[in-house]
Design an enzyme around this catalytic site. Structure first.
Site, PDB file in Angstrom:
ATOM      1  N   ASN A  83    -109.292 -34.305  40.918  1.00 18.53           N
ATOM      2  CA  ASN A  83    -109.708 -32.776  41.233  1.00 18.53           C
ATOM      3  C   ASN A  83    -110.845 -32.440  40.717  1.00 18.53           C
ATOM      4  O   ASN A  83    -111.493 -33.186  39.828  1.00 18.53           O
ATOM      5  CB  ASN A  83    -108.468 -31.978  40.890  1.00 18.53           C
ATOM      6  CG  ASN A  83    -108.276 -30.719  41.843  1.00 18.53           C
ATOM      7  OD1 ASN A  83    -109.141 -30.260  42.248  1.00 18.53           O
ATOM      8  ND2 ASN A  83    -107.204 -30.543  42.332  1.00 18.53           N
ATOM      9  N   HIS A 113    -117.763 -42.485  17.457  1.00 16.02           N
ATOM     10  CA  HIS A 113    -118.736 -42.586  16.542  1.00 16.02           C
ATOM     11  C   HIS A 113    -118.029 -42.774  15.080  1.00 16.02           C
ATOM     12  O   HIS A 113    -116.886 -42.576  14.907  1.00 16.02           O
ATOM     13  CB  HIS A 113    -119.108 -41.043  16.376  1.00 16.02           C
ATOM     14  CG  HIS A 113    -119.811 -40.716  17.903  1.00 16.02           C
ATOM     15  ND1 HIS A 113    -121.012 -41.261  18.362  1.00 16.02           N
ATOM     16  CD2 HIS A 113    -119.260 -39.968  18.901  1.00 16.02           C
ATOM     17  CE1 HIS A 113    -121.152 -40.545  19.603  1.00 16.02           C
ATOM     18  NE2 HIS A 113    -120.155 -39.761  19.946  1.00 16.02           N
ATOM     19  N   GLY A 140    -103.850 -30.806  34.566  1.00 13.53           N
ATOM     20  CA  GLY A 140    -105.255 -30.423  34.603  1.00 13.53           C
ATOM     21  C   GLY A 140    -105.813 -29.889  33.049  1.00 13.53           C
ATOM     22  O   GLY A 140    -104.673 -29.627  32.261  1.00 13.53           O
ATOM     23  N   LYS A 164    -102.648 -41.620  21.592  1.00 16.38           N
ATOM     24  CA  LYS A 164    -101.824 -42.951  21.264  1.00 16.38           C
ATOM     25  C   LYS A 164    -101.333 -43.189  22.619  1.00 16.38           C
ATOM     26  O   LYS A 164    -101.271 -42.589  23.871  1.00 16.38           O
ATOM     27  CB  LYS A 164    -100.832 -42.778  20.485  1.00 16.38           C
ATOM     28  CG  LYS A 164    -101.196 -42.448  19.041  1.00 16.38           C
ATOM     29  CD  LYS A 164    -100.174 -42.147  17.891  1.00 16.38           C
ATOM     30  CE  LYS A 164    -100.792 -41.929  16.691  1.00 16.38           C
ATOM     31  NZ  LYS A 164     -99.766 -41.724  15.704  1.00 16.38           N
ATOM     32  N   ARG A 178     -97.124 -36.111  23.213  1.00 17.91           N
ATOM     33  CA  ARG A 178     -95.925 -36.970  22.728  1.00 17.91           C
ATOM     34  C   ARG A 178     -94.963 -37.045  23.883  1.00 17.91           C
ATOM     35  O   ARG A 178     -94.864 -36.199  24.795  1.00 17.91           O
ATOM     36  CB  ARG A 178     -95.293 -36.483  21.507  1.00 17.91           C
ATOM     37  CG  ARG A 178     -94.784 -34.963  21.804  1.00 17.91           C
ATOM     38  CD  ARG A 178     -94.344 -34.153  20.205  1.00 17.91           C
ATOM     39  NE  ARG A 178     -94.182 -33.124  20.457  1.00 17.91           N
ATOM     40  CZ  ARG A 178     -94.728 -31.754  21.127  1.00 17.91           C
ATOM     41  NH1 ARG A 178     -95.826 -32.009  21.283  1.00 17.91           N
ATOM     42  NH2 ARG A 178     -94.055 -30.733  21.131  1.00 17.91           N
TER      43      ARG A 178
END
Length: 190
Positions: A83, A113, A140, A164, A178
């Site tokens: 989208n 970084h 979104g 994760k 989670r």
């Protein structure tokens, strides 16, 4: 080993390398052309996207404004939909499986970084690939961080920050993202 080879291998690399700069310039030019095209120029949009991703895939649909670093590090399955205002920073491979849906403003990041400020000040970086498996829906505004794999059939809630790996067939939400529950049989009915 070239800087591009280092980049794709997850090693520290210099993003100011001339070959990498040319790759980003190419992607920015193609993204600009795509983003300036109109909704009636469907064939032109598809051609630009095929050039950007270096694919013959015809079953992808992306709404402008879209941006990426290189494009050719993005591997797309069939029936991928993005989208409005999606961004993919593809200094490593980003794989989107079949039937992947990205809500508006989804960001996928592969660059890393260095944590050490002295090393970071040299402007070198590294990256980790991202894999989004088949039949995944990402709500979104979600952010997918470097090195993450999202399992097949899963749903990522809007605004989530995925730091994760997420297993197959789950609903996962939040910051950090989670697992809330499994995708149930009742979810499969309209």
């Amino acid at each position: 080993m070239t800087e591009k080879e280092k980049m794709l291998a997850g090693k520290l690399f210099d993003p100011a390398d001339k070959e990498l700069c040319r790759g980003r310039e190419r992607a920015r030019r193609l993204c600009r052309q795509f983003n300036l095209s109109t909704e009636t120029e469907k064939k032109l949009r598809l051609k630009i996207l095929q050039d950007l991703f270096q694919t013959q895939n015809t079953s992808l649909w992306i709404e402008p404004d879209f941006r990426c670093d290189y494009g050719d590090n993005i591997k797309l399955g069939k029936n991928v939909f993005m989208n409005f205002s999606c961004i993919i920073l593809d200094t490593a491979t980003v794989t989107l499986g079949d039937n992947v849906l990205l809500g508006p403003g989804v960001h996928i990041y592969t660059p890393l970084h260095p944590m050490d400020p002295d090393v970071r000040s040299t402007m070198i970086e590294s990256s980790k690939p991202v894999t989004i498996s088949d039949n995944v829906w990402i709500g979104g505004g979600a952010i997918i961080c470097p090195g993450v794999t999202i399992g097949a059939g899963s749903v990522i809630g809007a605004g989530s920050v995925v730091t994760k790996n997420i297993p197959d067939n789950v609903l996962a939400v939040g910051n950090p993202c989670r697992v809330i529950r499994s995708v149930k049989e009742t979810d499969k009915k309209p």
